[in-house]
Design a protein around this motif. Structure first.
Motif, PDB file in Angstrom:
ATOM      1  N   VAL A  96       1.704 -30.405 -17.916  1.00  0.00           N
ATOM      2  CA  VAL A  96       2.788 -31.256 -17.423  1.00  0.00           C
ATOM      3  C   VAL A  96       4.089 -30.961 -18.152  1.00  0.00           C
ATOM      4  O   VAL A  96       5.163 -30.920 -17.536  1.00  0.00           O
ATOM      5  N   GLN A  97       4.007 -30.750 -19.449  1.00  0.00           N
ATOM      6  CA  GLN A  97       5.213 -30.495 -20.224  1.00  0.00           C
ATOM      7  C   GLN A  97       5.914 -29.220 -19.758  1.00  0.00           C
ATOM      8  O   GLN A  97       7.128 -29.196 -19.545  1.00  0.00           O
ATOM      9  N   VAL A  98       5.128 -28.145 -19.570  1.00  0.00           N
ATOM     10  CA  VAL A  98       5.715 -26.868 -19.156  1.00  0.00           C
ATOM     11  C   VAL A  98       6.192 -26.936 -17.710  1.00  0.00           C
ATOM     12  O   VAL A  98       7.310 -26.526 -17.386  1.00  0.00           O
ATOM     13  N   MET A  99       5.345 -27.463 -16.835  1.00  0.00           N
ATOM     14  CA  MET A  99       5.671 -27.514 -15.407  1.00  0.00           C
ATOM     15  C   MET A  99       6.883 -28.411 -15.145  1.00  0.00           C
ATOM     16  O   MET A  99       7.737 -28.101 -14.306  1.00  0.00           O
ATOM     17  N   SER A 100       6.972 -29.519 -15.853  1.00  0.00           N
ATOM     18  CA  SER A 100       8.087 -30.444 -15.618  1.00  0.00           C
ATOM     19  C   SER A 100       9.411 -29.857 -16.106  1.00  0.00           C
ATOM     20  O   SER A 100      10.454 -30.045 -15.473  1.00  0.00           O
ATOM     21  N   GLU A 101       9.365 -29.134 -17.219  1.00  0.00           N
ATOM     22  CA  GLU A 101      10.595 -28.496 -17.709  1.00  0.00           C
ATOM     23  C   GLU A 101      11.090 -27.462 -16.704  1.00  0.00           C
ATOM     24  O   GLU A 101      12.285 -27.393 -16.399  1.00  0.00           O
ATOM     25  N   LEU A 102      10.164 -26.670 -16.176  1.00  0.00           N
ATOM     26  CA  LEU A 102      10.542 -25.666 -15.181  1.00  0.00           C
ATOM     27  C   LEU A 102      11.051 -26.330 -13.911  1.00  0.00           C
ATOM     28  O   LEU A 102      12.074 -25.926 -13.340  1.00  0.00           O
ATOM     29  N   THR A 103      10.356 -27.359 -13.453  1.00  0.00           N
ATOM     30  CA  THR A 103      10.744 -28.058 -12.226  1.00  0.00           C
ATOM     31  C   THR A 103      12.138 -28.653 -12.351  1.00  0.00           C
ATOM     32  O   THR A 103      12.975 -28.527 -11.444  1.00  0.00           O
ATOM     33  N   SER A 104      12.405 -29.317 -13.465  1.00  0.00           N
ATOM     34  CA  SER A 104      13.726 -29.922 -13.646  1.00  0.00           C
ATOM     35  C   SER A 104      14.823 -28.855 -13.720  1.00  0.00           C
ATOM     36  O   SER A 104      15.933 -29.058 -13.234  1.00  0.00           O
ATOM     37  N   SER A 105      14.492 -27.705 -14.316  1.00  0.00           N
ATOM     38  CA  SER A 105      15.475 -26.615 -14.401  1.00  0.00           C
ATOM     39  C   SER A 105      15.773 -26.036 -13.027  1.00  0.00           C
ATOM     40  O   SER A 105      16.926 -25.726 -12.705  1.00  0.00           O
ATOM     41  N   ILE A 106      14.742 -25.886 -12.198  1.00  0.00           N
ATOM     42  CA  ILE A 106      14.956 -25.402 -10.828  1.00  0.00           C
ATOM     43  C   ILE A 106      15.763 -26.419 -10.033  1.00  0.00           C
ATOM     44  O   ILE A 106      16.665 -26.058  -9.270  1.00  0.00           O
ATOM     45  N   ALA A 107      15.439 -27.702 -10.205  1.00  0.00           N
ATOM     46  CA  ALA A 107      16.165 -28.752  -9.494  1.00  0.00           C
ATOM     47  C   ALA A 107      17.643 -28.733  -9.874  1.00  0.00           C
ATOM     48  O   ALA A 107      18.528 -28.847  -9.018  1.00  0.00           O
ATOM     49  N   ASP A 108      17.933 -28.587 -11.160  1.00  0.00           N
ATOM     50  CA  ASP A 108      19.325 -28.485 -11.614  1.00  0.00           C
ATOM     51  C   ASP A 108      20.005 -27.258 -11.026  1.00  0.00           C
ATOM     52  O   ASP A 108      21.149 -27.315 -10.571  1.00  0.00           O
ATOM     53  N   PHE A 109      19.290 -26.149 -11.044  1.00  0.00           N
ATOM     54  CA  PHE A 109      19.833 -24.886 -10.542  1.00  0.00           C
ATOM     55  C   PHE A 109      20.194 -25.001  -9.061  1.00  0.00           C
ATOM     56  O   PHE A 109      21.218 -24.485  -8.615  1.00  0.00           O
ATOM     57  N   CYS A 110      19.346 -25.687  -8.316  1.00  0.00           N
ATOM     58  CA  CYS A 110      19.564 -25.837  -6.867  1.00  0.00           C
ATOM     59  C   CYS A 110      20.441 -27.040  -6.528  1.00  0.00           C
ATOM     60  O   CYS A 110      20.830 -27.219  -5.367  1.00  0.00           O
ATOM     61  N   GLY A 111      20.720 -27.883  -7.517  1.00  0.00           N
ATOM     62  CA  GLY A 111      21.559 -29.046  -7.272  1.00  0.00           C
ATOM     63  C   GLY A 111      20.876 -30.106  -6.442  1.00  0.00           C
ATOM     64  O   GLY A 111      21.509 -30.737  -5.580  1.00  0.00           O
ATOM     65  N   ILE A 112      19.587 -30.336  -6.666  1.00  0.00           N
ATOM     66  CA  ILE A 112      18.840 -31.330  -5.891  1.00  0.00           C
ATOM     67  C   ILE A 112      18.185 -32.339  -6.835  1.00  0.00           C
ATOM     68  O   ILE A 112      17.966 -32.059  -8.014  1.00  0.00           O
ATOM     69  N   LYS A 113      17.856 -33.517  -6.287  1.00  0.00           N
ATOM     70  CA  LYS A 113      17.266 -34.583  -7.096  1.00  0.00           C
ATOM     71  C   LYS A 113      15.905 -35.035  -6.569  1.00  0.00           C
ATOM     72  O   LYS A 113      15.231 -35.828  -7.219  1.00  0.00           O
ATOM     73  N   GLN A 114      15.503 -34.535  -5.411  1.00  0.00           N
ATOM     74  CA  GLN A 114      14.251 -34.988  -4.814  1.00  0.00           C
ATOM     75  C   GLN A 114      13.161 -33.925  -4.970  1.00  0.00           C
ATOM     76  O   GLN A 114      13.409 -32.735  -4.754  1.00  0.00           O
ATOM     77  N   VAL A 115      11.964 -34.375  -5.350  1.00  0.00           N
ATOM     78  CA  VAL A 115      10.830 -33.473  -5.555  1.00  0.00           C
ATOM     79  C   VAL A 115       9.628 -34.006  -4.794  1.00  0.00           C
ATOM     80  O   VAL A 115       9.358 -35.211  -4.802  1.00  0.00           O
ATOM     81  N   ILE A 116       8.910 -33.097  -4.133  1.00  0.00           N
ATOM     82  CA  ILE A 116       7.659 -33.451  -3.464  1.00  0.00           C
ATOM     83  C   ILE A 116       6.523 -32.767  -4.210  1.00  0.00           C
ATOM     84  O   ILE A 116       6.489 -31.547  -4.330  1.00  0.00           O
ATOM     85  N   ASP A 117       5.598 -33.577  -4.716  1.00  0.00           N
ATOM     86  CA  ASP A 117       4.457 -33.076  -5.480  1.00  0.00           C
ATOM     87  C   ASP A 117       3.216 -33.152  -4.591  1.00  0.00           C
ATOM     88  O   ASP A 117       2.671 -34.227  -4.361  1.00  0.00           O
ATOM     89  N   LEU A 118       2.788 -31.981  -4.085  1.00  0.00           N
ATOM     90  CA  LEU A 118       1.620 -31.939  -3.200  1.00  0.00           C
ATOM     91  C   LEU A 118       0.335 -31.869  -4.020  1.00  0.00           C
ATOM     92  O   LEU A 118       0.260 -31.147  -5.007  1.00  0.00           O
ATOM     93  N   GLY A 119      -0.671 -32.614  -3.567  1.00  0.00           N
ATOM     94  CA  GLY A 119      -1.910 -32.680  -4.325  1.00  0.00           C
ATOM     95  C   GLY A 119      -1.680 -33.337  -5.669  1.00  0.00           C
ATOM     96  O   GLY A 119      -2.170 -32.882  -6.697  1.00  0.00           O
TER      97      GLY A 119
END
Length: 601
Positions: free
Chosen positions: A156-179
């Motif tokens: 979770v620590q690694v995945m969340s850091e990457l996810t938040s960085s991608i979200a910042d890079f793309c300028g988005i605030k919404q995330v869909i977590d499948l499964g």
């Protein structure tokens, strides 16, 4: 959104296909080893059918190879420029198809792993490119260890850091977590990174459990941050108290020789550092530095806050800021600043929502029917089982509002294979494997046992956390007993985890026969033990054969990951895609993520 040219360069589709072709040439000869079922090892004489070497030779070579493979982090020396290993007669006999060179076999499996094939983008390199010169998010210092297991915390620590960085890079605030399952990743992304997360899982039980777990996490989270504030405040009070005696002595003459008004002026001139001595704690050290700067700089809103958005007045004694603050800024203005901060915090907490939802997701699922306020978003999946990993990529490719994807798959044995049972008719359109055009044209099939073998953890075996050899040995002997004594060649029922509940081989056979519904009275103790003594000298055959499977496992996983990456490379509107190793494979064997970003709209 930042320019895509800043992201690491990845290999193009023709290069990936060339590497895939070399891998397929090797797997055509090697897959029979992975597809052999351990249960039938003795009944089908697997060793004699597939291996033309002694078990001792295989074991000694593969143990060394497994250790070296885990330590190897760069392409093998001398093989970097080659598109594949072509001298296969050295590995397998052309006539019998048996393995004849375990050394070359080990070399080939090492070469065709994700890391050594050169198709993996370094995680740190990607993270630096995504974050650029931006400061890290404040929540990244918070550890999730208190809220989940060590393995899950690491993921979770690694995945969340990457996810938040991608979200910042793309300028988005919404995330869909499948499964989303228990909702650990979703909750952490929401609470720690301020993202609006929808966690979708097919299990209603998981969804309700995730809701309750998120409620408890929020409670713990508040306690966690409150405790941090109290700890810092208490430390500041303690240090101030320790200096009290020294302060009284130091300023004794001033207090005795001057009037009250002059004394107050002198106190106002004292540096804030007099309240706090130098010490190593970074939080208090930061407080001291910022307070010293209050005299030299105009007081703005940001000067009142640290990186974790905790106000100075929350961390220091009540009267610590009064002399400095009152001399620089009116109380009314401070009040207005605090009101604005309160509004911002309140608004932020309302937007940081995690919403667990129940829905069975397929490649054809309409997300707008599930999420009413769907907007430009990022789709993630942490260990999505079987076809869900493939469908995650298909949904990403087909839905314009999904701007990026980060998918870590698992449970390869649950993938549906289009060409596995060609004699049977299926109406299914979207198969879990293969996805890319080249493998579809080749009508490539791995087989369920091979896909199950791909889930084996080479790194764990290398550090002696490997295969339960004795339990597999017991099951293989049991199969021979069932075949010879009961006349059953194929049994649809599973024994399950009886080995862990058994005190001996005899006890294991008795309990297994009972579970399978077979008459155990037909099997006297002597006959059972005779079978054990018969195969005991050949236990090393089974151990060596399973080691071959373990060493081959990364190659099958490489093919599955390459298939997914090539599929993404075939899509026209995708700007960047890569395979990235996220996790420590000893802690989390399924450690590779398939990541992609779409072109700017």
């Amino acid at each position: 959104m930042a320019a895509f040219c800043t992201l690491p360069v990845t290999q193009d589709l023709p290069t990936l296909r060339a590497k895939m072709q070399g891998l397929l040439r090797f797997l055509r000869d090697a897959l029979p080893i992975s597809n052999a079922h351990t249960v039938d090892f003795y009944t089908e004489s697997m060793w004699d059918q597939l291996i033309d070497l002694s078990p001792a030779t295989v074991l000694s070579t593969l143990r060394t190879s497994a250790t070296e493979a885990c330590a190897e982090t760069r392409p093998l020396v001398g093989l970097e420029g080659r598109s594949g290993l072509t001298d296969f007669p050295k590995i397998f006999c052309e006539a019998s198809k048996k393995l004849v060179s375990v050394e070359d076999f080990a070399l080939a499996t090492k070469y065709y792993s994700v890391q050594n094939l050169g198709i993996c983008t370094p995680f740190e390199q990607l993270l630096v490119a995504l974050q650029g010169n931006k400061k890290k998010r404040t929540g990244e210092n918070v550890k999730p260890d208190e809220f989940m297991s060590m393995k899950k915390s690491h993921e979770v620590q690694v995945m969340s850091e990457l996810t938040s960085s991608i979200a910042d890079f793309c300028g988005i605030k919404q995330v869909i977590d499948l499964g989303s399952g228990k909702g650990y990743l979703s909750s952490f992304l929401s609470l720690n990174y301020g993202l609006k997360v929808y966690g979708i899982d097919s299990s209603n039980i998981s969804t309700h459990g995730a809701e309750e777990r998120n409620r408890k996490l929020k409670k713990h989270w508040r306690v966690y941050h409150s405790r941090s504030r109290l700890d810092a405040n208490g430390l500041a009070l303690k240090m101030a108290k320790e200096r009290k005696t020294q302060d009284e002595i130091k300023y004794k003459v001033d207090f005795e020789g001057e009037c009250n008004s002059n004394s107050l002026i002198n106190q106002g001139k004292r540096s804030t550092s007099d309240f706090l001595p130098d010490f190593l704690d970074p939080v208090i050290s930061n407080i001291r530095k910022q307070m010293e700067n209050l005299h030299a700089q105009p007081l703005h809103k940001e000067k009142l806050c640290f990186e974790n958005d905790i106000s100075l007045k929350d961390l220091l004694p009540i009267n610590a800021l009064e002399p400095a603050a009152s001399s620089q800024i009116p109380i009314r203005e401070i009040s207005e600043i605090n009101k604005e901060r309160s509004k911002t915090t309140s608004k932020s907490s309302e937007s940081n929502i995690y919403s667990p939802l129940t829905s069975f997701i397929t490649a054809d699922s309409e997300l707008r029917d599930i999420i009413q306020d769907l907007e430009d978003c990022l789709m993630v999946g942490l260990h999505t089982c079987g076809d869900l990993a493939s469908n995650t990529l298909r949904i990403f490719a087909s839905k314009p509002e999904i701007r990026g994807v980060c998918s870590v798959g698992c449970c390869y044995h649950l993938l549906s294979e289009e060409f596995e049972n060609q004699r049977e008719e299926y109406t299914q359109e979207n198969w879990g494997f293969p996805m890319c055009r080249y493998l579809k044209e080749e009508k490539w099939c791995c087989g369920r046992n091979a896909r199950m073998s791909a889930c084996l953890a080479l790194e764990r075996v290398a550090v002696d956390q490997g295969l339960p050899t004795e339990s597999l040995f017991f099951r293989a002997i049991l199969q021979d007993i069932i075949k010879e004594c009961y006349g059953i060649t194929k049994c649809d029922r599973h024994v399950g985890k009886i080995y862990s509940k058994s005190s001996s081989f005899l006890d294991y056979v008795r309990k297994s026969l009972k579970k399978l519904g077979l008459d155990e009275s037909k099997m006297p103790e002597k006959i059972i033990m005779d079978y054990y003594e018969k195969y005991k000298p050949r236990m090393n055959e089974l151990e060596a054969f399973n080691m071959l499977k373990v060493v081959l496992a990364p190659c099958i996983e490489t093919l599955i990951l390459l298939d997914r990456l090539c599929y993404l490379k075939e899509q026209e509107d995708i700007a960047w895609s890569a395979i990235v190793k996220l996790f420590d494979p000893v802690k989390s064997p399924r450690c590779y993520a398939v990541i992609a970003l779409k072109k700017q709209q």
